[in-house]
Design a protein around this motif. Structure first.
Motif, short mmCIF file in Angstrom:
data_model
loop_
_atom_site.label_atom_id
_atom_site.label_comp_id
_atom_site.label_asym_id
_atom_site.label_seq_id
_atom_site.Cartn_x
_atom_site.Cartn_y
_atom_site.Cartn_z
N VAL A 19 1.16 -1.33 -0.07
CA VAL A 19 0.25 -0.53 0.20
C VAL A 19 0.83 1.78 0.16
N GLY A 20 1.78 1.35 0.99
CA GLY A 20 2.47 2.15 1.00
C GLY A 20 3.35 2.52 -0.43
N LYS A 21 4.13 1.23 -0.90
CA LYS A 21 4.86 1.69 -2.25
C LYS A 21 3.85 1.90 -3.91
N THR A 22 2.37 1.84 -3.52
CA THR A 22 1.30 2.10 -4.34
C THR A 22 1.52 3.62 -4.32
N LEU A 23 0.99 4.38 -2.68
CA LEU A 23 0.56 5.08 -2.87
C LEU A 23 2.61 6.44 -3.12
N THR A 24 3.27 5.72 -2.69
CA THR A 24 4.42 6.25 -3.14
C THR A 24 4.37 6.97 -4.31
N GLU A 25 4.47 5.89 -5.17
CA GLU A 25 4.31 5.65 -6.61
C GLU A 25 3.00 6.72 -7.48
N ALA A 26 1.94 6.55 -7.09
CA ALA A 26 1.35 7.49 -7.32
C ALA A 26 1.64 9.22 -6.69
N VAL A 27 2.44 9.17 -5.63
CA VAL A 27 2.63 10.15 -5.36
C VAL A 27 3.28 10.71 -6.65
N GLN A 28 4.73 9.98 -6.99
CA GLN A 28 5.96 10.30 -7.43
C GLN A 28 5.27 10.78 -9.57
N ARG A 29 4.66 9.85 -9.62
CA ARG A 29 3.83 9.67 -10.93
C ARG A 29 2.92 12.14 -10.94
N ALA A 30 2.61 12.03 -10.38
CA ALA A 30 1.78 13.17 -10.16
C ALA A 30 1.92 14.59 -9.83
N CYS A 31 3.47 14.46 -9.43
CA CYS A 31 4.62 15.19 -9.33
C CYS A 31 5.36 15.56 -10.25
N THR A 32 5.01 14.48 -11.35
CA THR A 32 6.16 14.88 -12.46
C THR A 32 5.37 16.33 -13.81
N GLU A 33 4.67 16.34 -13.28
CA GLU A 33 3.84 17.36 -14.28
C GLU A 33 4.21 18.66 -13.80
N ILE A 34 4.60 19.95 -15.06
CA ILE A 34 4.96 20.95 -13.75
C ILE A 34 3.59 22.12 -14.42
N ALA A 35 3.62 22.61 -13.63
CA ALA A 35 2.62 23.90 -13.56
C ALA A 35 2.89 25.13 -15.28
N PRO A 36 1.54 25.20 -15.89
CA PRO A 36 1.97 26.50 -16.94
C PRO A 36 2.54 27.54 -15.93
N GLU A 37 3.57 28.42 -16.90
CA GLU A 37 4.39 28.84 -16.31
C GLU A 37 3.41 30.25 -16.42
N ASP A 38 2.49 30.88 -16.66
CA ASP A 38 1.17 31.91 -16.49
C ASP A 38 1.31 31.64 -14.62
N LEU A 39 0.97 30.16 -14.12
CA LEU A 39 0.37 30.35 -13.04
C LEU A 39 2.27 29.98 -12.16
N ARG A 40 3.39 29.74 -12.76
CA ARG A 40 4.30 30.07 -11.58
C ARG A 40 4.56 31.21 -12.23
N ASP A 41 4.41 32.42 -12.56
CA ASP A 41 4.98 33.32 -12.13
C ASP A 41 3.86 34.28 -11.29
N GLN A 42 2.77 33.79 -11.20
CA GLN A 42 1.72 34.68 -10.13
C GLN A 42 2.35 33.96 -9.00
N VAL A 43 2.45 32.90 -8.66
CA VAL A 43 2.88 32.61 -7.66
C VAL A 43 3.63 32.49 -6.84
N LEU A 44 5.11 33.46 -7.98
CA LEU A 44 6.88 33.17 -7.52
C LEU A 44 5.66 35.48 -7.16
N LEU A 45 5.76 35.72 -7.94
CA LEU A 45 5.68 36.86 -7.64
C LEU A 45 4.30 37.02 -6.79
N ARG A 46 3.29 36.51 -5.79
CA ARG A 46 2.93 36.87 -4.32
C ARG A 46 4.12 36.44 -3.42
#
Length: 80
Positions: free
Chosen positions: A45-72
């Protein structure tokens, strides 16, 4: 081999999943998991959850969202 027991295996499972245990402790946990169905299931269960989180974290936020977060963040930091 001395069985480390379920209590130790479950307490250190998170560290084991992330390869954060020293060699002897990791070996103890690995040996216990091979012999204990309950802890082996917890590990799966732990391994499955860890792998799912790792896969989900490979996505890159859109550039405009990153810019907004950094500005904030800069705005908040300049206020301190």
């Amino acid at each position: 081999m001395t069985d480390c027991g379920c209590e130790k295996a479950k307490a250190e499972l998170e560290e084991y999943l992330h390869n954060e245990l020293c060699g002897e402790d990791a070996t103890d946990i690995r040996d216990h998991l091979a012999a204990c169905d309950d802890c082996s299931y917890e590990h799966l269960v732990g391994k499955t959850l860890t792998e799912a989180v790792q896969r989900a974290c490979t996505e890159i936020a859109p550039e405009d969202l990153r810019d907004q977060v950094l500005l904030r963040l800069r705005t908040i930091q300049s206020g301190h």
